[in-house]
Design an enzyme around this catalytic site. Structure first.
Site, PDB file in Angstrom:
ATOM      1  CG  ASP A 186      89.366 -54.189 136.866  1.00  0.00           C
ATOM      2  OD1 ASP A 186      88.217 -54.192 136.407  1.00  0.00           O
ATOM      3  OD2 ASP A 186      90.129 -53.215 136.785  1.00  0.00           O
ATOM      4  CG  HIS A 219      87.029 -51.787 134.113  1.00  0.00           C
ATOM      5  ND1 HIS A 219      88.024 -51.965 135.064  1.00  0.00           N
ATOM      6  CD2 HIS A 219      86.983 -50.463 133.863  1.00  0.00           C
ATOM      7  CE1 HIS A 219      88.538 -50.779 135.370  1.00  0.00           C
ATOM      8  NE2 HIS A 219      87.926 -49.849 134.660  1.00  0.00           N
ATOM      9  CG  ASN A 311      87.466 -41.891 135.663  1.00  0.00           C
ATOM     10  OD1 ASN A 311      88.630 -41.601 135.450  1.00  0.00           O
ATOM     11  ND2 ASN A 311      87.035 -43.135 135.691  1.00  0.00           N
ATOM     12  CB  SER A 373      90.022 -47.473 134.470  1.00  0.00           C
ATOM     13  OG  SER A 373      89.300 -47.645 135.648  1.00  0.00           O
TER      14      SER A 373
END
Length: 552
Positions: A186, A219, A311, A373
């Protein structure tokens, strides 16, 4: 009080999507917002807008069936005016000063490359952030009375998601094992966050190998906290696992964007460095042979891979979620309906909470974010708990167990919105525990019969093994090398668990030196456990914890 004020502050990075072809850097955090304490809850919807064909101009990823000689490769690189070359186990990435991506692809295709493709852009899958002044609409009741409720300060008011998936009953079975490592591929992780302290193992910054994998976007820190925030410590949030550890692998930059080569390289590195589960809360909509190869590399080495479906409310998951080796996860609202942003479709395997998920955020903060996520790390955390409870399960076994024990939603059976259903912590851990106990008992019975055949003393449950019995047993189970390694214990009237554990470590070191196995990272023994006499069942338990495949 200061800690609580930070809790109400929200940072939302709005990523601008560049046009197809050459990717221009977007403005740095132009859309960042910080909500002051007491401000109204603002619900922001941000579409990532990932487009097929978005790539870094002038770069290609190349894999050769037979890699050319070094002299030949250098000549080719001069011909294409290459300024930068990186490589890993599978591929190399070539960047040119003057050649376009299309020209580079034609050049290496003509040189007999197995494949050559653009270095596609991959992004994090977060769509929304909100201040946490108002808890979710409902706290779904967790059936059953045997619960374990953590005391973290934000657990009850904000973390609807954990009791929702049966965590409180599941934690009665296990809170995890520090030996089980989950790689978060990530934006990196805040290495100094107090609610992640002690939960991190050394990781890697793929973007800048000389630097630590520090999160400069938020994130990855949020994802890591969902999986393994420090729990039951009277502060912050709880994680799906309380003991499993996080391996931070930074492949995305401060804008939440990265590229194909770096993401694949992160997957390969995490696999080679002991990750048993990899979470991929990122993706794009372009199928890549290289990313597929990186996923297959990890899967062939017994890693469970979990990914966010995307998404954009599309009837199709992005990649890597759509690869068959990866568990693709869609996102749920608190009313157990599919979130309005969540992708769905034929690739979906499981679903998990994704709306207003409270977790860790950089600089000693916390935030509520939404997206697939946030759903994906719920499933990754449960996979880590399953591997903690039953280390004998292969990655295929873990995937099958998670699917089999999921809570069916929507149409009966699999459906394109929820896949096989909502992940269920309690059901998964109950089955994993029962499967483990059955396996250990079966192997113990088999070895007891073998001891009788060898003319050794009765191996009744609880009776300590002596050195001669252990050496004879290891010779039959592990071959002559096992007996040789146990030679120093032959004269012992009773072998301790600690002595047996040291012997296993020697065996593992010997096997790893010959490249035959990597082993499962078993938890360390306490001084009390190390001094206990070794029974037949204790020997079996310790061996399966260390990953020895003892056939029953």
């Amino acid at each position: 009080m200061k800690h609580r004020l930070w809790w109400l502050m929200v940072v939302l990075a709005v990523t601008l999507v560049p046009s197809i072809g050459r990717v221009q850097p977007p403005p740095a955090d132009d859309g960042a917002r910080v909500r002051a304490p007491g401000a109204p809850v603002e619900r922001l919807q941000v579409r990532e807008g990932m487009r097929p064909g978005e790539y870094r101009e002038g770069e290609v990823v190349v894999r050769f069936a037979n890699h050319p000689e070094e002299k030949t490769m250098h000549r080719w690189l001069r011909e294409v005016d290459a300024t930068h070359v990186r490589h890993n186990h599978l591929v190399c990435i070539v960047r040119s000063r003057s050649r376009s991506t299309a020209e580079l692809m034609r050049f290496f295709h003509d040189k007999g490359a197995a494949y050559v493709e653009p270095n596609y852009i991959i992004r994090a899958n977060t769509v929304r952030g909100g201040a946490m002044g108002t808890p979710p609409l409902s706290q779904p009741q967790d059936r059953g009375s045997r619960k374990r409720v953590p005391n973290d300060e934000f657990y009850r008011p904000y973390q609807w998601n954990l009791p929702f998936i049966g965590s409180e009953r599941g934690w009665r079975v296990s809170t995890g094992d520090p030996a089980v490592i989950v790689a978060v591929v990530d934006t990196g992780v805040d290495l100094d966050h107090p609610d992640l302290r002690g939960r991190l193992v050394p990781g890697r910054n793929v973007l800048n190998p000389g630097a630590p994998p520090q999160d400069d976007q938020g994130h990855g820190t949020h994802v890591a906290g969902i999986i393994a925030a420090r729990t039951n410590n009277h502060r912050g949030v709880a994680g799906v696992t309380w003991q499993c550890r996080i391996m931070p692998v930074k492949v995305l930059d401060a804008r939440g964007a990265g590229n194909l080569f770096d993401v694949g390289d992160g997957i390969i590195w995490a696999t080679d460095n002991g990750a048993k589960v990899i979470n991929l809360s990122l993706g794009n909509y372009v199928e890549s042979r290289y990313l597929r190869d990186a996923v297959r590399y990890a899967f062939a080495r017994d890693v469970v891979l979990v990914a966010a479906s995307g998404n954009d409310a599309l009837p199709d998951s992005g990649f890597p979620a759509s690869y068959p080796e990866v568990l693709a996860v869609s996102a749920l609202r608190p009313d157990r309906r599919l979130a309005d942003y969540s992708n769905y479709g034929a690739a979906i395997d499981l679903t998990a909470p994704g709306d207003e998920i409270a977790s860790t955020f950089p600089d000693d903060r916390y935030a509520a974010l939404s997206g697939t996520s946030m759903a994906s790390p719920h499933v990754a955390g449960v996979a880590a708990l399953v591997r903690s409870v039953n280390p004998t399960l292969s990655n295929r076994d873990v995937i099958g167990l998670l699917i089999r024990t999921s809570r069916d939603l929507g149409r009966p059976g699999w459906d394109p919105l929820y896949g096989h259903g909502q992940v269920d912590v309690a059901a998964a851990l109950r089955e994993a525990s029962a499967t483990y106990e059955r396996r250990v008992d079966t192997i113990t019975q088999r070895l007891a019969r073998l001891m009788q055949q060898l003319g050794l003393a009765d191996a009744a449950p609880g009776r300590a093994l002596n050195g001669r019995e252990l050496a004879a047993l290891l010779e039959r189970v592990l071959g002559s090398r096992g007996a040789e390694m146990a030679r120093d214990l032959r004269q012992r009237r009773h072998v301790t668990v600690g002595e047996f554990d040291r012997l296993l470590k020697k065996l593992e070191h010997d096997a790893a030196g010959r490249g035959s196995r990597s082993g499962f990272l078993a938890p360390s023994l306490s001084p009390e456990a190390a001094r206990r006499p070794l029974t037949l069942r204790a020997a079996v338990v310790r061996m399966v914890e260390r990953g020895w495949r003892l056939e029953p």
